[in-house]
Motif scaffolding. Structure first.
Motif, short mmCIF file in Angstrom:
data_model
loop_
_atom_site.label_atom_id
_atom_site.label_comp_id
_atom_site.label_asym_id
_atom_site.label_seq_id
_atom_site.Cartn_x
_atom_site.Cartn_y
_atom_site.Cartn_z
N ARG A 223 0.81 -1.22 0.00
CA ARG A 223 0.00 0.00 0.00
C ARG A 223 0.84 1.27 0.00
O ARG A 223 0.31 2.35 -0.26
CB ARG A 223 -0.96 -0.02 1.19
N SER A 224 2.11 1.16 0.29
CA SER A 224 2.99 2.32 0.26
C SER A 224 4.42 1.84 0.11
O SER A 224 4.68 0.64 0.05
CB SER A 224 2.82 3.16 1.53
N THR A 225 5.37 2.77 0.05
CA THR A 225 6.79 2.43 -0.03
C THR A 225 7.56 3.24 0.99
O THR A 225 7.10 4.29 1.44
CB THR A 225 7.35 2.72 -1.44
N GLY A 226 8.72 2.75 1.36
CA GLY A 226 9.54 3.48 2.31
C GLY A 226 10.13 4.72 1.69
O GLY A 226 10.39 4.79 0.49
N LYS A 227 10.37 5.72 2.53
CA LYS A 227 10.96 6.97 2.06
C LYS A 227 12.36 6.74 1.52
O LYS A 227 12.80 7.39 0.57
CB LYS A 227 10.99 7.99 3.20
N ASN A 228 13.06 5.79 2.14
CA ASN A 228 14.44 5.51 1.71
C ASN A 228 14.70 4.02 1.81
O ASN A 228 15.66 3.58 2.44
CB ASN A 228 15.43 6.29 2.58
N ALA A 229 13.81 3.20 1.24
CA ALA A 229 13.97 1.75 1.28
C ALA A 229 15.11 1.36 0.33
O ALA A 229 14.95 1.41 -0.89
CB ALA A 229 12.67 1.06 0.88
N ILE A 258 3.26 -4.35 8.21
CA ILE A 258 4.33 -3.36 8.14
C ILE A 258 5.65 -4.03 7.75
O ILE A 258 5.98 -5.10 8.25
CB ILE A 258 4.46 -2.61 9.48
N ILE A 259 6.38 -3.38 6.85
CA ILE A 259 7.72 -3.78 6.47
C ILE A 259 8.69 -2.83 7.15
O ILE A 259 8.50 -1.61 7.12
CB ILE A 259 7.92 -3.71 4.94
#
Length: 367
Positions: A223-229, A258-259
């Motif tokens: 549903r989303s991505t990390g800011k700095n994954a 959550i990842i």
């Protein structure tokens, strides 16, 4: 004295890595992550072992699936809204949810309890609602866990999960009259958060928790991505099946999708227990415990483990945090001021993860 501390820590690290190697040697475990942080003991350890199915090594840059650790984030979000006066723990959930969700939600022995369910019941697993992840349905139909494995392209919506629960399961007891761990309750909490905040759950997490704490590798799966994954998610296994890329994992939402990384989860714990996210009053409320099982009690999205009650050979210490079904752990030991985060990334490893947690904590306190 400084040299002694360095030598002691080297010995501790070697002992902990030995424990992690033993887990990795098990046939069904493909990767192991463990992070330990203690400001008072000068410990800051992040150990990652194993590889991806293509042979490349996992590293600290690879976040992992945290499973039910996400319940602590959902409960914390409710606490944030409580502190802002947007809702109260004792509010009936019918105040925030539409009729299509509430109708038929909790009917037991001919009595409709939908108006008796409080937010506190959902948070503490005392509503009596069934768990949609239960593999035994009342009508013999296929359960969601098996559907995740067989229909991996299906994207589950929260309302769909609640309707599935109502159609294939029955409540277990009247609200407040027992304890039953169930993800159904946390899906309802996620829906309430979205209704009150007028934001998608993943956006609220990002705005109110991830971004303020610089948890740049943390996000809500699918549903989303990390800011700095920096790296792809570490592979997650169910038995011999690698399921990390299944869209059907969307069946796990506010209850645990959550990842994150060890460093990010430690940052979250420090903020939570340091009352940076919720008030002291709310944090204390989250730690009002009810009996779960031998050695374990449950609060509002928090679990407390007394290791010596689980096994006399375990250290006589308590930790507070949460576990996940894939062998994830996120706990704080107040007596020793130690934060611990880890995963075995295998759905059959929940018990092994608790044993590992106890043994790692023991090593930390013996040096």
């Amino acid at each position: 004295m400084l040299n002694f501390i360095i030598v002691a820590q080297e010995g501790m690290i070697a002992e902990i890595n030995k424990l992690l190697d033993e887990e990795l040697d098990k046939d069904n475990v493909h990767n192991v992550f463990f992070s330990i942080y203690s400001p008072t003991k000068s410990i800051d350890l992040h150990s990652v072992k194993g590889s991806f199915s293509d042979g490349s090594l996992v590293s600290e840059a690879n976040p992992f699936y945290t499973a039910s650790i996400g319940k602590t984030f959902t409960a914390t979000t409710l606490g944030i809204l409580v502190d802002r006066g947007k809702l109260h723990f004792d509010d009936p959930i019918s105040k925030y949810l539409p009729d299509e969700i509430m109708d038929g939600l909790h009917i037991l022995n001919g009595v409709d309890y939908k108006d008796s369910i409080r937010l506190s019941h959902l948070l503490q697993h005392t509503s009596g609602l069934p768990d949609y992840f239960n593999r035994e349905t009342i009508d013999g139909s296929t359960g969601i866990f098996d559907l995740i494995m067989t229909d991996k392209e299906h994207f589950w919506q929260p309302s769909e999960l609640i309707q599935f629960s109502k159609a294939h399961f029955r409540p277990n007891f009247a609200p407040g009259k027992g304890y039953l761990y169930t993800d159904t309750e946390y899906v309802l909490l996620g829906m309430i958060i979205e209704e009150v905040s007028k934001m998608p759950l993943h956006d609220f997490f990002a705005k109110e928790i991830f971004e303020p704490l610089s948890m740049n590798s943390t996000y809500l799966n699918l549903r989303s991505t990390g800011k700095n994954a920096l790296g792809k998610m570490a592979e997650l296994y169910a038995g011999g099946y690698e399921i990390s890329t299944f869209k059907s994992l969307s069946a796990d939402w506010a209850g645990g999708a959550i990842i994150s990384t060890g460093k990010d989860l430690i940052r979250f714990q420090i903020a939570l227990f340091g009352t940076e996210l919720v008030s002291e009053e709310t944090l204390n409320k989250m730690q009002e415990w009810t009996y779960e099982t031998v050695g374990m009690t449950y609060g509002y999205g928090l679990r407390k483990i007394k290791f010596s009650e689980l096994d006399p050979s375990f250290p006589n210490l308590e930790v507070i945090g949460h576990s996940g079904s894939n062998g994830t752990s996120m706990y704080y030991c107040p007596d020793e001021d130690i934060y611990l985060v880890g995963t075995l990334n295998q759905l059959e490893s929940s018990k092994d993860a608790v044993i590992l947690l106890a043994r790692v904590l023991e090593k930390c306190t013996n040096f």
